[in-house]
Design an enzyme around this catalytic site. Structure first.
Site, short mmCIF file in Angstrom:
data_model
loop_
_atom_site.label_atom_id
_atom_site.label_comp_id
_atom_site.label_asym_id
_atom_site.label_seq_id
_atom_site.Cartn_x
_atom_site.Cartn_y
_atom_site.Cartn_z
N SER A 24 0.76 -1.14 -0.02
CA SER A 24 -0.16 -0.08 -0.07
C SER A 24 1.00 1.23 0.08
O SER A 24 0.43 2.21 0.21
CB SER A 24 -0.75 0.28 1.26
OG SER A 24 -0.16 -0.01 2.35
N ASN A 111 -2.29 -2.24 13.17
CA ASN A 111 -3.88 -2.13 13.42
C ASN A 111 -4.14 -0.88 14.08
O ASN A 111 -5.00 0.06 13.63
CB ASN A 111 -4.51 -3.47 13.77
CG ASN A 111 -4.19 -4.73 13.12
OD1 ASN A 111 -3.60 -4.45 12.02
ND2 ASN A 111 -4.47 -5.93 13.54
N HIS A 157 -38.92 23.74 -11.88
CA HIS A 157 -38.91 22.84 -13.02
C HIS A 157 -38.28 23.67 -14.21
O HIS A 157 -38.65 23.46 -15.28
CB HIS A 157 -40.51 22.83 -13.39
CG HIS A 157 -41.54 22.45 -12.39
ND1 HIS A 157 -41.98 21.11 -12.15
CD2 HIS A 157 -42.37 23.08 -11.51
CE1 HIS A 157 -42.63 21.02 -11.30
NE2 HIS A 157 -42.86 22.30 -10.58
N LYS A 284 -15.40 30.11 -28.97
CA LYS A 284 -15.91 29.42 -27.81
C LYS A 284 -15.34 29.81 -26.52
O LYS A 284 -14.35 30.13 -26.30
CB LYS A 284 -15.71 27.87 -27.89
CG LYS A 284 -16.40 27.17 -28.98
CD LYS A 284 -18.02 27.30 -28.73
CE LYS A 284 -18.66 26.38 -27.51
NZ LYS A 284 -18.47 25.05 -27.97
N ASN A 286 -15.62 27.83 -23.18
CA ASN A 286 -16.53 26.97 -22.42
C ASN A 286 -16.07 26.83 -20.82
O ASN A 286 -15.16 27.00 -20.31
CB ASN A 286 -15.87 25.47 -22.96
CG ASN A 286 -16.25 25.60 -24.40
OD1 ASN A 286 -17.09 26.00 -24.72
ND2 ASN A 286 -15.16 24.86 -25.29
N GLU A 291 -18.21 22.49 -15.39
CA GLU A 291 -18.20 21.04 -15.72
C GLU A 291 -17.70 20.04 -14.98
O GLU A 291 -18.44 18.88 -14.71
CB GLU A 291 -18.22 21.06 -17.42
CG GLU A 291 -18.96 21.73 -18.12
CD GLU A 291 -18.39 21.92 -19.52
OE1 GLU A 291 -18.83 20.92 -20.38
OE2 GLU A 291 -17.66 22.48 -20.14
N TYR A 318 -9.80 -6.34 12.69
CA TYR A 318 -9.26 -5.86 11.50
C TYR A 318 -8.96 -6.74 10.32
O TYR A 318 -8.97 -7.92 10.66
CB TYR A 318 -7.64 -5.38 11.83
CG TYR A 318 -6.98 -5.16 10.50
CD1 TYR A 318 -7.03 -3.60 10.19
CD2 TYR A 318 -6.25 -6.00 9.82
CE1 TYR A 318 -6.43 -3.32 8.63
CE2 TYR A 318 -5.61 -5.63 8.58
CZ TYR A 318 -5.54 -4.31 8.30
OH TYR A 318 -4.90 -3.77 6.85
N LYS A 326 -8.22 3.70 1.99
CA LYS A 326 -7.32 5.03 1.54
C LYS A 326 -7.55 5.80 0.39
O LYS A 326 -7.92 6.87 0.32
CB LYS A 326 -6.06 4.56 2.05
CG LYS A 326 -5.69 4.39 3.48
CD LYS A 326 -4.43 4.14 3.74
CE LYS A 326 -4.54 3.24 5.07
NZ LYS A 326 -5.13 2.02 5.07
N1 ARG Z 1 -1.49 -1.19 5.34
C1 ARG Z 1 -2.27 -1.88 6.22
C2 ARG Z 1 -3.49 -0.91 6.08
O1 ARG Z 1 -3.57 0.18 5.71
C3 ARG Z 1 -1.74 -1.27 7.57
C4 ARG Z 1 -2.32 -2.62 8.66
C5 ARG Z 1 -1.68 -3.78 8.58
N2 ARG Z 1 -2.27 -4.85 9.40
C6 ARG Z 1 -1.95 -5.99 9.31
N3 ARG Z 1 -2.58 -7.17 10.07
N4 ARG Z 1 -1.64 -6.46 8.27
O2 ARG Z 1 -4.71 -1.43 6.66
#
Ligand code: ARG
Length: 462
Positions: A24, A111, A157, A284, A286, A291, A318, A326
């Site tokens: 991530s 977590n 309307h 034009k 625009n 938009e 979790y 995210k």
């Molecule tokens: N990158 C993870 C997330 O955004 C962090 C938490 C990871 N926790 C785990 N038990 N693998 O959720």
């Protein structure tokens, strides 16, 4: 190579695809500031409670400061092999300060770490929204004050309904933005509790001080249930729903700007700063910004529904699914920030065509309700009857092809003999708006007072 943070019990290698689907860091690197702040708070607390030595805490804090400046200077090497922001920071900390780095993760888990970081990030985003929306409101209220008496058609309307003032129309959006700010403030108050110390899911046996870290990070208190602390993302959902509603409000106004600035309608002119030209048609102008504000509402609402789908089937606590909270949120919040800014700029720069507005306000027999009201109070007709009489007069004017105030008195008297020439006092668009002086109504006097009240309330605190 297996992950150096958790690879201990693994024999063989991960598939390269595993890294690809799992990592991530490409997006959660946005959390670096919050991650470092939370780690500093955690380390200071670990030292204060005697869980680690003051010296280790000092090394950790110093290392984290170095990492912060490396990231801000663009010198930090983010590694996918380290999955996410948390392990990238910790990995680099190890390079910088050696074994003491390994003590930072005492009594915490990724977590509670990620839940803390993301709450802090969303909280900061809400504060930015609040400031941006206040700026938008100021631009609207300022323009409303300038145009408190500029008469334009009001629509239902999308048909000409009754005359209103341009200022009144703009102030409607000030009110909506105020409620948007209220929704963000509500979400902020509810999210402002600290998950830190919930650890993986069950809490910890270390004698940590959760109140201390909560306070350091500006949270009102620690969260009361460790499972809830690591497992819910309602704070993201709540913020995204506030975003979706705010985006919907902006989109409606953007749509009006698109309509109003069409040469077919011509009620407002946008400045050159917020339009684009055409590569083939030289004439034009625009309204692309409007938009795009309208279109991007889809992305914001999409982020909300996507996360609702992610969350709805998850058992406690979790689950990795939650890492999907995210990207959509980052995108939606970034999109909305840009949209608010663009709308603020367009409002500041737009110029209404007052003459055209006034003419359009009188089209479509827009003062018919004024005539019916007049028949009701001047001739004491029941409103339903006045409505009927007015309908007949409107039909006559339509057949003659003239506006209501241009229809000869005799023509009106042929329908209702008691109508006198005083009726002409209520048939102009100016008289119409002036008469609607009930609290919240469109009378220029009210609009001026409301605009001033808003500008005063929105004054920046020195
Ligand atoms: N990158 C993870 C997330 O955004 C962090 C938490 C990871 N926790 C785990 N038990 N693998 O959720």
């Amino acid at each position: 190579m297996n992950n150096k943070m958790w690879g201990g019990r693994f024999g063989s290698q991960s598939d390269p695809l595993m890294e690809e689907i799992n990592a991530s860091i490409d997006f959660d690197r946005h959390l670096y500031r919050q991650d470092i702040a939370a780690s500093k708070a955690h380390a200071a607390m670990l030292a204060k409670t005697g869980i680690i030595t003051a010296q280790d805490a000092k090394r950790i804090a110093h290392g984290l400061d170095t990492i912060l400046s490396e990231i801000e200077a663009g010198k930090f090497k983010f590694e996918r092999a380290l999955e996410d922001i948390h392990m990238n920071v910790e990995g680099r900390l190890g390079e910088l300060i050696g074994p003491a780095a390994g003590r930072l993760h005492t009594a915490r888990s990724r977590n509670d770490q990620v839940a803390t970081d993301f709450r802090l990030w969303i909280r900061d985003a809400i504060d930015r929204f609040d400031a941006a929306l206040a700026e938008y409101q100021r631009a609207l209220a300022q323009k409303a004050l300038e145009h408190a008496a500029t008469v334009m058609p009001g629509f239902t309307h999308l048909q000409t309904a009754q005359p209103v003032t341009f200022g009144h129309h703009l102030l409607a959006y000030v009110e909506m933005a105020a409620r948007d700010r209220g929704r963000f403030a509500d979400a902020r108050a509810r999210l402002n509790e600290s998950p830190l110390g919930a650890a993986a899911l069950a809490g910890t046996s270390f004698p940590i001080d959760r109140a201390m870290t909560a306070k350091t990070l500006g949270f009102a208190r620690p969260m009361g249930n460790s499972l809830d602390a690591v497992a819910d993302r309602d704070f993201v959902l709540e913020t995204l729903s506030a975003c979706a509603i705010a985006a919907m409000h902006l989109s409606r106004f953007a749509e009006e700007i698109v309509i109003w600035s069409s040469p077919l309608v011509g009620l407002v002119r946008l400045s050159d700063a917020f339009i684009t030209g055409s590569s083939i048609m030289p004439q034009k102008r625009n309204p692309d910004a409007a938009e795009l504000v309208r279109a991007r509402t889809g992305r914001v609402v999409g982020a909300l529904t996507a996360l609702l789908m992610v969350m709805k089937g998850l058992p406690l606590a979790y689950q990795k699914d939650m890492q999907e909270d995210k990207e959509g949120a980052f995108d939606a919040l970034g999109t909305l920030t840009l949209s608010i800014g663009a709308m603020t700029g367009m409002v500041r720069d737009m110029t209404p065509d007052a003459e055209r507005m006034r003419l359009a306000a009188g089209e479509g027999f827009a003062t018919a309700t004024d005539l019916a009201d007049w028949l009701t109070h001047a001739l004491n007709l029941p409103f339903r009857e006045a409505h009927h009489v007015t309908g007949r007069i409107v039909a006559k004017a339509a057949a003659a092809g003239v506006a209501l105030d241009k229809l000869p008195l005799a023509a009106m008297q042929a329908i209702e003999p008691r109508i006198g020439k005083a009726v002409f006092g209520v048939l102009s668009v100016e008289a119409s708006v002036k008469s609607r002086n009930v609290y919240g109504g469109t009378a220029p006097k009210n609009v001026r007072a409301q605009a001033k009240r808003w500008l005063k309330r929105l004054q920046k605190k020195p």
